[in-house]
Design an enzyme around this catalytic site. Structure first.
Site, PDB file in Angstrom:
ATOM      1  CG  PHE A  15      38.861  67.544  76.581  1.00  0.00           C
ATOM      2  CD1 PHE A  15      39.297  67.180  77.810  1.00  0.00           C
ATOM      3  CD2 PHE A  15      39.123  67.081  75.101  1.00  0.00           C
ATOM      4  CE1 PHE A  15      39.976  66.123  77.802  1.00  0.00           C
ATOM      5  CE2 PHE A  15      39.690  65.800  75.610  1.00  0.00           C
ATOM      6  CZ  PHE A  15      40.112  65.159  77.121  1.00  0.00           C
ATOM      7  N   GLY A  41      38.002  67.494  64.298  1.00  0.00           N
ATOM      8  CA  GLY A  41      38.660  67.754  66.165  1.00  0.00           C
ATOM      9  C   GLY A  41      37.416  67.361  66.353  1.00  0.00           C
ATOM     10  CB  SER A  47      32.629  70.515  69.641  1.00  0.00           C
ATOM     11  OG  SER A  47      33.252  69.567  69.150  1.00  0.00           O
ATOM     12  CG  ASP A  66      38.697  63.190  65.347  1.00  0.00           C
ATOM     13  OD1 ASP A  66      39.489  61.938  65.214  1.00  0.00           O
ATOM     14  OD2 ASP A  66      38.862  63.916  66.582  1.00  0.00           O
ATOM     15  N   GLY A  70      42.833  60.126  67.937  1.00  0.00           N
ATOM     16  CA  GLY A  70      43.591  60.673  68.436  1.00  0.00           C
ATOM     17  C   GLY A  70      44.836  61.693  68.846  1.00  0.00           C
ATOM     18  CB  SER A 119      43.311  68.244  58.071  1.00  0.00           C
ATOM     19  OG  SER A 119      42.047  69.012  59.138  1.00  0.00           O
ATOM     20  CG  HIS A 139      46.155  70.985  71.006  1.00  0.00           C
ATOM     21  ND1 HIS A 139      44.898  71.142  70.266  1.00  0.00           N
ATOM     22  CD2 HIS A 139      44.816  72.215  71.744  1.00  0.00           C
ATOM     23  CE1 HIS A 139      43.545  71.462  70.601  1.00  0.00           C
ATOM     24  NE2 HIS A 139      43.475  72.043  71.635  1.00  0.00           N
ATOM     25  CG  HIS A 164      38.543  75.512  72.010  1.00  0.00           C
ATOM     26  ND1 HIS A 164      38.963  73.191  72.488  1.00  0.00           N
ATOM     27  CD2 HIS A 164      38.303  75.686  72.887  1.00  0.00           C
ATOM     28  CE1 HIS A 164      38.063  73.223  73.644  1.00  0.00           C
ATOM     29  NE2 HIS A 164      37.751  74.601  73.867  1.00  0.00           N
TER      30      HIS A 164
END
Length: 205
Positions: A15, A41, A47, A66, A70, A119, A139, A164
């Site tokens: 994304f 992520g 990225s 990560d 998801g 994390s 998020h 981001h």
């Protein structure tokens, strides 16, 4: 510095807008000369490829954190669920196999250290100074704040924090990344360098 990526980046699920990826590439090229870089992520590695390609050029290293299960929006029935990344046997989303395949295809395995954990787990005993941290994990407010608190404190003076999906207007997108962006500025430890689309780039003072 021109960008030459080892794969067709548009074929990689993700994304991240092209301008944002190019900004991360240049940022990683600058930062990796001063120490390790880290992203939170990785998803399928879009990225990661931008950043690790720059790290390879500079003989640097990128840690890619990560859990590969998801975020909330990637789960079954949610807006960004991708059935190709769903493990029917485990009944869980799993992007790690696709991530590894993409990093191998890009010939970046020697410049990427995958850390398959949240994390909170990955940072529990972390002691390595970081020249760049890119946050693009979950998020939700809790996930974003956890990512920020886990990793921002490891950034060296003069190093960078990139966040981001910053949307100041709630009508444009979720607010959690914008919240940690504001937290970073309010801490007086970071100053804004620039905004590239929804990517906020800050420097540790």
């Amino acid at each position: 510095m021109s960008i030459s990526l080892p794969v067709d980046i548009h074929s990689i699920k993700g994304f991240l807008a092209a301008h944002e990826g190019e900004a991360l590439y240049h940022l990683a090229a600058e930062a990796s000369g001063s120490g390790a870089c880290l992203e939170v992520g990785s998803y399928c590695g879009k990225s990661t490829i931008y950043m690790a390609t720059a790290c390879k050029l500079m003989n640097g290293l990128l840690y890619a954190v990560d859990h590969h299960r998801g975020s909330e929006e990637h789960q079954r029935g949610e807006e960004y669920h991708d059935p190709d990344l769903y493990d029917e046997g485990a009944r869980l989303m799993d992007s790690f196999r696709t991530f590894r395949r993409n990093i191998r295809a890009a010939n970046l395995e020697d410049w990427v250290v995958p850390i398959v954990a949240s994390s909170a787990v990955a940072a529990r005993y972390w002691n390595t100074p970081l020249s760049l941290v890119f946050i693009d994990g979950g998020h939700s407010r809790e996930a974003a704040i956890t990512d920020y608190r886990c990793w921002a404190r490891h950034i060296v003076p003069g190093g960078y924090l990139a966040i981001h999906d910053i949307f100041p207007d709630p009508n444009d997108g979720g607010q959690a990344p914008y919240e940690i962006y504001k937290l970073a500025l309010a801490s007086a430890q970071f100053e804004l360098v620039e905004m590239v689309d929804t990517l906020g780039i800050l420097r540790r003072v």
